[in-house]
Scaffold this active site. Sequence first.
Site, mmCIF file in Angstrom:
data_model
loop_
_atom_site.group_PDB
_atom_site.id
_atom_site.type_symbol
_atom_site.label_atom_id
_atom_site.label_comp_id
_atom_site.label_asym_id
_atom_site.label_seq_id
_atom_site.Cartn_x
_atom_site.Cartn_y
_atom_site.Cartn_z
ATOM 1 C CG MET A 2 -1.934 -1.110 1.212
ATOM 2 S SD MET A 2 -2.899 -1.127 -0.308
ATOM 3 C CE MET A 2 -3.571 -2.769 -0.235
ATOM 4 C CB CYS A 3 4.460 1.950 0.035
ATOM 5 S SG CYS A 3 4.836 1.674 1.757
ATOM 6 C CG HIS A 4 0.991 6.669 -2.125
ATOM 7 N ND1 HIS A 4 0.575 6.482 -0.836
ATOM 8 C CD2 HIS A 4 -0.116 6.936 -2.847
ATOM 9 C CE1 HIS A 4 -0.732 6.641 -0.770
ATOM 10 N NE2 HIS A 4 -1.181 6.918 -1.973
ATOM 11 C CG MET A 11 6.040 2.711 5.116
ATOM 12 S SD MET A 11 6.229 1.660 6.588
ATOM 13 C CE MET A 11 6.679 0.097 5.851
ATOM 14 C CD GLU A 12 9.008 5.496 0.988
ATOM 15 O OE1 GLU A 12 8.667 5.880 2.129
ATOM 16 O OE2 GLU A 12 8.187 5.229 0.109
ATOM 17 C CG ASP A 25 23.892 -11.934 0.369
ATOM 18 O OD1 ASP A 25 23.715 -13.173 0.340
ATOM 19 O OD2 ASP A 25 24.320 -11.292 -0.600
#
Length: 157
Positions: free
Chosen positions: A74-76, A110-111, A125
């Site tokens: 749901m992130c733009h 969120m970013e 990793d």
Amino acid sequence: MEFTHFNESGRAHMVEVSEKEDTKRIAIATGIIRMRKETIKMIKDGLIKKGDVLSVAQIGGIMGAKKTSDLIPMCHNIFLTGADIRFKIMEDSIEIESEVKTVGKTGVEMEALTAVSLAALTIYDMCKAVDKDMIIEDIKLIKKTGGKSGEYVRKED
């Protein structure tokens, strides 16, 4: 509090933001990856076979910030005006801090969180061949500015 992430059928949807004003927005997030002291030394000494761990994690974090809307449903998709990753090397861990900026209708929390997550996963990793016991933890928003809700600063735990 009204939830705006559901449509009239009660299903999730991406919130319409066209009526919101553009504001300058900044978000800062942090996280920690714990590892053995020997792994920290190998990173510092440049002995990890996959290469310069923190340089690659820096790029991974920035790419994560740019790809957040592809990863979180749901992130733009946001035009980022800046993204940076900082590392603080401790005895048995590395603290990761991201700072993401934009001028737009929706925030970049969120970013910033995705940037920290991807930087930590990149470190994992690159070092997993020598230390599979690493732990990624404590990923959190530290600060955000801009938008209708204004400034948020996390209080000390």
